[in-house]
Design an enzyme around this catalytic site. Sequence first.
Site, PDB file in Angstrom:
ATOM      1  N   CYS A  76      43.424  33.063  23.368  1.00 34.15           N
ATOM      2  CA  CYS A  76      44.887  33.127  23.379  1.00 34.15           C
ATOM      3  C   CYS A  76      45.446  32.028  22.466  1.00 34.15           C
ATOM      4  CB  CYS A  76      45.425  33.075  24.799  1.00 34.15           C
ATOM      5  SG  CYS A  76      47.166  33.583  24.906  1.00 34.15           S
ATOM      6  N   HIS A 168      43.628  38.076  26.596  1.00 36.40           N
ATOM      7  CA  HIS A 168      42.979  37.370  27.701  1.00 36.40           C
ATOM      8  C   HIS A 168      41.776  38.187  28.178  1.00 36.40           C
ATOM      9  CE1 HIS A 168      45.804  34.075  28.531  1.00 36.40           C
ATOM     10  NE2 HIS A 168      46.732  34.907  28.082  1.00 36.40           N
ATOM     11  N   GLU A 170      39.599  37.399  30.318  1.00 37.05           N
ATOM     12  CA  GLU A 170      39.427  37.212  31.768  1.00 37.05           C
ATOM     13  C   GLU A 170      40.392  38.062  32.579  1.00 37.05           C
ATOM     14  OE1 GLU A 170      42.768  34.365  30.828  1.00 37.05           O
ATOM     15  OE2 GLU A 170      41.017  35.176  29.792  1.00 37.05           O
TER      16      GLU A 170
END
EC number: 4.3.2.10
Length: 197
Positions: A76, A168, A170
Amino acid sequence: MIAIVDYGLGNVLNVKRAIEHLGYEVCLTRDVVLLKQADVLILPGVGHFKDAMTTIQRHQLDYFLKTTTQPMIGICLGMQLLYDWSAEGHVNGLGLIPGKVEAIQTSYTVPHLGWNTLHSSFEGFHQDVYFIHSFQAPMTDSVIAYADYGAQIPAIVQHQHYIGIQFHPEKSGDDGLNILKQALEGGWKYDKTMARH
């Protein structure tokens, strides 16, 4: 061991859990002695580019990050910090990947927020992943995959032993985790013989 650079800006606990889920040993630290022992460095980031660079400098991490030869993955804002300069604050970045970060130029609503599909000349890139950002890296030969948001938005870049992931991973389900795993294993066109052992 994977080391996440803990400079105070970033969704670090979720990134740490994602890397642990993939089966890697991971530590969260700003101790340069420990960072130097890592096989791969993760540079996370959420927020404003200038604030991030100021914090990195305050923790005296900028020289280390600019000079280490270890593989590094920016996620990011962390991806944008790898570049030479950003229009977000009009400040220099780490200068590890050539180019300038600029505001997203699109007729769509900014920030670029939510799920978007990856496009790439590499096989296996048609996943939907989760973005949230208002600035973007340039479209260059370093781009591995991009998203279409009324403009081409670099989503994954790779330059030498540096990898940037704008979305992202995750927060992007199994597809995001698989991409993160590939990055941790050296990426898409990185010569693994250059890696630190």
